[in-house]
Design an enzyme around this catalytic site. Structure first.
Site, PDB file in Angstrom:
ATOM      1  N   ARG A 261       0.838  -1.199   0.000  1.00  0.00           N
ATOM      2  CA  ARG A 261       0.000   0.000   0.000  1.00  0.00           C
ATOM      3  C   ARG A 261       0.871   1.247   0.000  1.00  0.00           C
ATOM      4  O   ARG A 261       1.835   1.331   0.761  1.00  0.00           O
ATOM      5  CB  ARG A 261      -0.923   0.000   1.227  1.00  0.00           C
ATOM      6  N   ARG A 276       1.267   1.229  10.411  1.00  0.00           N
ATOM      7  CA  ARG A 276       0.903   1.617   9.046  1.00  0.00           C
ATOM      8  C   ARG A 276       2.167   1.527   8.185  1.00  0.00           C
ATOM      9  O   ARG A 276       3.071   2.361   8.313  1.00  0.00           O
ATOM     10  CB  ARG A 276       0.354   3.056   9.036  1.00  0.00           C
ATOM     11  N   GLU A 348      -7.887  -0.923  14.411  1.00  0.00           N
ATOM     12  CA  GLU A 348      -8.406  -1.960  13.522  1.00  0.00           C
ATOM     13  C   GLU A 348      -7.428  -3.129  13.315  1.00  0.00           C
ATOM     14  O   GLU A 348      -6.281  -2.934  12.957  1.00  0.00           O
ATOM     15  CB  GLU A 348      -8.724  -1.325  12.159  1.00  0.00           C
ATOM     16  N   SER A 351     -11.248  -6.479   9.218  1.00  0.00           N
ATOM     17  CA  SER A 351     -12.316  -5.761   8.553  1.00  0.00           C
ATOM     18  C   SER A 351     -13.018  -6.742   7.640  1.00  0.00           C
ATOM     19  O   SER A 351     -12.372  -7.420   6.853  1.00  0.00           O
ATOM     20  CB  SER A 351     -11.712  -4.616   7.732  1.00  0.00           C
ATOM     21  N   ARG A 388       0.026  -6.505  11.484  1.00  0.00           N
ATOM     22  CA  ARG A 388      -0.321  -5.505  12.499  1.00  0.00           C
ATOM     23  C   ARG A 388      -0.734  -6.138  13.832  1.00  0.00           C
ATOM     24  O   ARG A 388      -0.623  -5.519  14.892  1.00  0.00           O
ATOM     25  CB  ARG A 388      -1.444  -4.599  11.983  1.00  0.00           C
TER      26      ARG A 388
END
Length: 423
Positions: A261, A276, A348, A351, A388
């Site tokens: 990403r 992140r 988070e 998801s 994560r």
RNA sequence: GGAGGCGUCGCCUAGUCCGGUCUAUGGCGCCGCACUGCUAAUGCGGUUUGGGUUCAUCGCCCAUCGAGGGUUCAAAUCCCUCCGCCUCCGCCA
């Protein structure tokens, strides 16, 4: 992409969905007009094309002067047909461009509003009280550095900011986590897939990742391939253009892949550690099913995520994401967020989205419906583990000496009961 | 890196050289009907997928021969690009 027939038959429903997302509802009328002009230009083209074809047959039969006369006539006609055809194609393109801008129809019951308007569905577990325990918790990076588990500096040296090396127990912990997730998936009947992480444009667009957040995706220009930010993309493409047999129930897959990403526009956010990053690993569930079963399947994916979260023994909560914070393909999105002690908030970890027929319509994935008609399938996805998760595990299971207790379910896979600081 | 072959409506297959009679052949499978104690067999009909038209049915029309362009009055057929599969040579492991 939503169904144009639905938009024609019930424009108010689409307007309401757009409104809930905080997006332009005027687009509905623009689409109705574009659809109208597409159909009329198509009809015009088809009428002349039919005539051209029938005269063409006369040409084949005719001889001499008669043939020459027909040829003169069809030559003009051919030019006109070409014009009408490109006009019809342009009208179709115009309609498609508008249709691609409409998000999925929001599922009834989804909270209205933006990022902060989520509804907490459930909270599980109680955060540890470090004051009572008598020490100040370290954040995940400080712990990881003590364990020699993450090397951010060398990640930056080799690949730049937001890259890292997982090292020693850090690497072992990640592999254990992914392994446990995959084992759980298999135990529940999901078929494991290790997916391509580079995909073609049609697949990337079909999965809905080039609509608004194209700048989030790495693009390899010389090969015109896109690096996927989740195996969802490849998994959505897996059955593209196929007619599925869903008679024995949904097709359930568990994809394993590295995810890339660009994190464009997130400058200054979560710059510390591995919360992140540009590259991480993930086990992703992906389901193809009858749209009628999609909502129930969504709950099943959530249950899978909760089962997995139970294995790492961290406090978490489940939120029902508000309409304005949904991605374009999602009709509903449920996130599981784990407690991060040093941030004093939930972050988070998973998801799960119900994309109903949105992705499958673009990717032309259908199944033989109960009526015998071919119908567009529904697709759903959900996270089972990511890099994560290490953040939550380290922080929630830390001890005063900087060691970290490995959650029982991971011990056999990690090969250690406790991660000990070096030196 | 180089040379060549192939891709047809569920599956197999004819057609491609030499453009029009392709409204894509035949077989298998599948669906319906007839016949028949039942089943089977047989016979007849149907069977790609989208879209347009129609209140709807019937029907009619357009597109679709791996994908996208092009040539032509006309393309499964000729040309170009791409995707996939296969064979051989070279190189690397």
């Amino acid at each position: 992409m939503i169904d144009i027939k639905l938009l024609r038959e019930d424009p108010a429903l689409v307007r309401a969905s757009q409104r809930a997302r905080g997006e332009d509802e005027g687009i509905v009328d623009a689409i109705l007009a574009a659809d109208e002009s597409r159909r009329s230009s198509l009809t015009e083209f088809e009428r002349l094309r039919a005539e051209q074809k029938s005269v063409g047959k006369d040409v084949a039969r005719a001889q001499g002067a008669q043939r020459a006369a027909l040829l003169a006539r069809t030559k003009d006609m051919a030019a006109r047909v070409k014009e009408l055809e490109s006009a019809a194609a342009a009208a179709q393109e115009q309609l498609d461009a508008l249709m691609y801008r409409v998000g999925n129809i929001v599922e009834p019951g989804v909270p209205v509003g933006g990022e902060d308007d989520y509804v907490v569905r459930k909270t599980v577990g109680t955060p540890r009280d470090f004051a009572v325990e008598g020490f100040t918790p370290k954040d995940h990076l400080e712990l990881a550095e003590g364990l020699d588990a993450i090397d951010m500096g060398r990640g930056a040296k080799v690949a730049g900011a937001r890259f890292y090396f997982l090292k020693g127990v850090g690497a072992r912990l990640e592999m254990a986590l992914l392994d446990v997730a995959m084992h759980q998936a298999v135990a529940h009947g999901f078929v494991p897939l290790v997916t391509p992480t580079l995909v073609m444009t049609d697949i990337m667009r079909g999965a809905g990742f080039l609509d608004e957040h194209a700048e989030e995706v790495y693009h390899l220009q010389s090969d015109d391939l896109w690096l996927t930010g989740t195996s969802e993309v490849a998994l959505a493409g897996y059955h593209s253009g196929e007619l599925l047999d869903l008679a024995n129930g949904p097709l359930r897959y568990a994809g394993s892949s590295t995810c890339y990403r660009r994190e464009a526009g997130s400058y200054g956010k979560d710059t510390r550690g591995i919360i992140r990053v540009h590259q991480f690993n993930k086990i992703e569930m992906f389901v193809y099913c009858d749209p009628a079963e999609a909502a129930a399947e969504h709950e099943r994916l959530l249950a899978m995520e909760e089962e997995m979260l139970g294995k790492i023994e961290v406090p978490y909560r489940i939120i029902d994401t508000a309409a304005g914070d949904l991605g374009g393909p999602a009709a509903r999105k449920l996130d599981c967020e784990a407690w991060v002690p040093t941030q004093g908030r939930y972050r988070e970890l998973t998801s799960t989205s119900n994309c109903t027929t949105f992705q499958a319509r673009r990717l032309n994935t259908r199944f033989r419906g109960a009526s015998g008609r071919n119908e567009i399938a529904a697709t759903l996805n959900g996270t089972l583990a990511t890099t994560r998760w290490i953040v939550a595990i380290l922080e929630n299971h830390q001890q005063p000496d900087g060691s970290v207790v490995v959650p029982a379910a991971l011990r056999e896979h990690v090969g250690l009961d406790v991660l000990m600081p070096i030196g």
